[in-house]
Motif scaffolding. Structure first.
Motif, short mmCIF file in Angstrom:
data_model
loop_
_atom_site.label_atom_id
_atom_site.label_comp_id
_atom_site.label_asym_id
_atom_site.label_seq_id
_atom_site.Cartn_x
_atom_site.Cartn_y
_atom_site.Cartn_z
N ALA A 207 46.75 42.76 66.72
CA ALA A 207 46.51 41.67 65.78
C ALA A 207 45.19 41.84 65.03
O ALA A 207 45.11 41.52 63.84
N ALA A 208 44.16 42.34 65.71
CA ALA A 208 42.87 42.52 65.06
C ALA A 208 42.96 43.56 63.94
O ALA A 208 42.37 43.38 62.85
N GLN A 209 43.70 44.65 64.19
CA GLN A 209 43.90 45.65 63.15
C GLN A 209 44.68 45.08 61.97
O GLN A 209 44.39 45.36 60.81
N ALA A 210 45.68 44.26 62.27
CA ALA A 210 46.47 43.64 61.20
C ALA A 210 45.58 42.76 60.34
O ALA A 210 45.67 42.80 59.09
N ALA A 211 44.70 41.99 60.95
CA ALA A 211 43.80 41.12 60.21
C ALA A 211 42.88 41.92 59.30
O ALA A 211 42.70 41.59 58.11
N SER A 212 42.30 43.00 59.82
CA SER A 212 41.37 43.80 59.02
C SER A 212 42.08 44.52 57.88
O SER A 212 41.51 44.67 56.78
N LYS A 213 43.31 44.93 58.10
CA LYS A 213 44.04 45.64 57.04
C LYS A 213 44.46 44.69 55.93
O LYS A 213 44.54 45.08 54.76
N VAL A 214 44.72 43.45 56.28
CA VAL A 214 45.02 42.46 55.24
C VAL A 214 43.79 42.21 54.38
O VAL A 214 43.87 42.20 53.14
N THR A 215 42.64 42.02 55.00
CA THR A 215 41.43 41.74 54.23
C THR A 215 41.03 42.94 53.36
O THR A 215 40.59 42.77 52.22
N ALA A 216 41.22 44.15 53.89
CA ALA A 216 40.91 45.36 53.11
C ALA A 216 41.86 45.49 51.92
O ALA A 216 41.44 45.86 50.81
N THR A 217 43.14 45.17 52.14
CA THR A 217 44.11 45.25 51.05
C THR A 217 43.82 44.22 49.97
O THR A 217 43.98 44.50 48.77
N LEU A 218 43.36 43.05 50.34
CA LEU A 218 43.00 42.03 49.36
C LEU A 218 41.86 42.51 48.47
O LEU A 218 41.83 42.20 47.27
N ASN A 221 43.51 45.26 46.23
CA ASN A 221 44.65 44.77 45.45
C ASN A 221 44.52 43.26 45.25
O ASN A 221 45.18 42.47 45.94
N PRO A 222 43.66 42.84 44.34
CA PRO A 222 43.44 41.40 44.15
C PRO A 222 44.68 40.64 43.67
O PRO A 222 44.70 39.41 43.73
N ASP A 223 45.72 41.40 43.22
CA ASP A 223 46.96 40.75 42.77
C ASP A 223 47.96 40.56 43.91
O ASP A 223 49.12 40.23 43.68
N LEU A 224 47.51 40.76 45.16
CA LEU A 224 48.42 40.64 46.30
C LEU A 224 49.00 39.23 46.36
O LEU A 224 48.27 38.24 46.40
N ILE A 225 50.33 39.15 46.36
CA ILE A 225 50.99 37.83 46.40
C ILE A 225 51.89 37.67 47.63
O ILE A 225 52.45 36.60 47.84
N GLY A 226 52.02 38.74 48.42
CA GLY A 226 52.90 38.63 49.58
C GLY A 226 52.62 39.67 50.63
O GLY A 226 52.22 40.80 50.33
N VAL A 227 52.84 39.29 51.89
CA VAL A 227 52.75 40.20 53.03
C VAL A 227 53.97 39.97 53.90
O VAL A 227 54.32 38.82 54.21
N PHE A 228 54.61 41.07 54.29
CA PHE A 228 55.68 41.01 55.29
C PHE A 228 55.16 41.68 56.55
O PHE A 228 54.86 42.87 56.55
N ALA A 229 55.04 40.92 57.63
CA ALA A 229 54.58 41.44 58.91
C ALA A 229 55.79 41.66 59.81
O ALA A 229 56.57 40.74 60.05
N THR A 230 55.96 42.88 60.30
CA THR A 230 57.22 43.27 60.93
C THR A 230 57.39 42.84 62.38
O THR A 230 58.45 43.08 62.96
N ASN A 231 56.37 42.26 62.98
CA ASN A 231 56.57 41.72 64.33
C ASN A 231 55.54 40.63 64.63
O ASN A 231 54.70 40.28 63.78
N LEU A 232 55.61 40.11 65.82
CA LEU A 232 54.80 38.97 66.24
C LEU A 232 53.30 39.24 66.12
O LEU A 232 52.57 38.46 65.49
N ASN A 233 52.80 40.33 66.70
CA ASN A 233 51.37 40.59 66.70
C ASN A 233 50.83 40.83 65.30
O ASN A 233 49.74 40.35 64.95
N THR A 234 51.57 41.57 64.48
CA THR A 234 51.10 41.82 63.12
C THR A 234 51.11 40.54 62.30
O THR A 234 50.24 40.31 61.46
N GLY A 235 52.10 39.67 62.56
CA GLY A 235 52.17 38.41 61.85
C GLY A 235 50.99 37.51 62.17
O GLY A 235 50.35 36.93 61.28
N GLU A 236 50.69 37.39 63.47
CA GLU A 236 49.56 36.55 63.88
C GLU A 236 48.25 37.12 63.34
O GLU A 236 47.37 36.37 62.90
N GLY A 237 48.13 38.44 63.34
CA GLY A 237 46.92 39.06 62.80
C GLY A 237 46.80 38.88 61.29
O GLY A 237 45.71 38.63 60.77
#
Length: 329
Positions: A207-218, A221-237
């Motif tokens: 989950a911690a890696q998922a959180a950091s990768k979302v913030t880095a992608t933002l 890619n400031p035009d980010l409008i959607g994220v699909f997280a493929t399982n529970l831990n990635t979703g929570e992160g």
């Protein structure tokens, strides 16, 4: 389910591996060597203490009890073949009649699982599966590619006519279920010209890696409008990452699974949709297929189970798909 269940986690052959003692009582496998114990089954989920696998365990336990089997659950501390392999080895020594297993790697677990088969133990795959289809007698899982397509359609509906980019957060390369979800998503999202798919990133199911990768992608890619997280831990992160960046609700988050935390996130707006599986039914059907094999019947080789897209507006009528944190209540 009104009976209180206690999950105890301990070592099998390696200190890193955990033992979950389910509510059935007794010892796994009453026969020492030679013949298998045909009234004993073992469930080996992908990881311990995760609501998806707990829900699967609940379904398997109830069905095993109804059919007169003793079922024990042994799970690794992490979704990792190096931790799941010694559990398989320990189970092999006890010679249960059947093993229900969610292989943590579609190649690396082939050898250990083939040892089960060669010992006369009936092998049934639940949730994930090997690339080698000769090992297991049956595979029960959600139609994960279809689930990825459903996630793409759901995200596109949430986005509407707005243009922008979308990201997929995957778990580990070689995980059959999440790879299929990404594949289905990538194919289906092409149907929406206003949405640019910028690819997937692996989180190592952390989950911690998922959180950091979302913030880095933002940031990139400031035009980010959607994220699909493929399982529970990635979703929570991912939800944590969007919250940290102050973008909750601005970037539509579609999660896969319906853990208690994800359901809470759907209620408070951290998630805009969840693609829920039916893990209890997967566990139940796994026991049924093992029972057929142990009684000389031919198991069904592939069994798909239901998926449903849930939003805040319709979550009450879909509450039967919410995952459990225990088998009591």
């Amino acid at each position: 389910m009104a009976v209180t269940r206690r999950i105890v986690v301990g070592g099998v052959l390696a200190a890193a591996s955990l033992l979950v003692t389910a509510c059935g009582g007794g010892q796994i496998g009453q026969s020492g060597g030679g013949d298998v114990n045909k009234k004993s089954m073992v469930l080996i989920p992908g990881v311990a203490a995760e609501p998806f696998y707990i829900s699967m365990q609940c379904g398997a336990e109830a069905e095993a009890k109804a059919k007169g089997y003793e079922l024990k659950t042994q799970a690794p501390a992490k979704f990792d073949a190096s931790q799941q392999t010694p559990i398989v080895t320990g189970v092999l020594a006890n010679k249960p009649g059947a093993v229900l297993i969610a292989p943590t790697d579609d190649k690396a677990m082939a050898g250990p699982m083939k040892q089960l088969k060669d010992a006369g133990i009936k092998v049934v795959e639940v949730d994930t599966k090997l690339q080698d289809t000769s090992v297991a007698l049956s595979s029960i899982s959600s139609n994960n590619e279809q689930g990825g397509q459903l996630a793409a359609d759901t995200l596109a509906k949430l986005v509407g006519a707005k243009s922008g980019s979308v990201l997929v957060l995957n778990t580990k390369a070689g995980t059959s279920t999440t790879d299929a979800r990404e594949k289905g998503f990538a194919e289906q999202i092409k149907k929406y010209p206003n949405i640019k798919y910028i690819g997937q990133q692996y989180t190592e199911d952390d989950a911690a890696q998922a959180a950091s990768k979302v913030t880095a992608t933002l940031s990139s890619n400031p035009d980010l409008i959607g994220v699909f997280a493929t399982n529970l831990n990635t979703g929570e992160g991912a939800a944590t990452g969007l919250r940290t960046a102050g973008r909750t609700g601005q970037v539509n988050l579609v999660g896969f699974d319906a853990s208690p935390k994800e359901v809470d996130g759907l209620k408070d707006g951290s998630f805009q949709a969840l693609i829920a599986q039916d893990p209890a039914t997967i566990g139940k059907l796994g026991v049924d297929q093992a029972d057929d094999a142990l009684n000389g019947k031919t198991p069904t080789r592939e069994i798909p189970t239901n998926l449903v897209a849930i939003t805040k507006a319709d979550m009450d009528k879909n509450s039967q798909y919410f995952y459990k944190s225990s088998c009591s209540g």
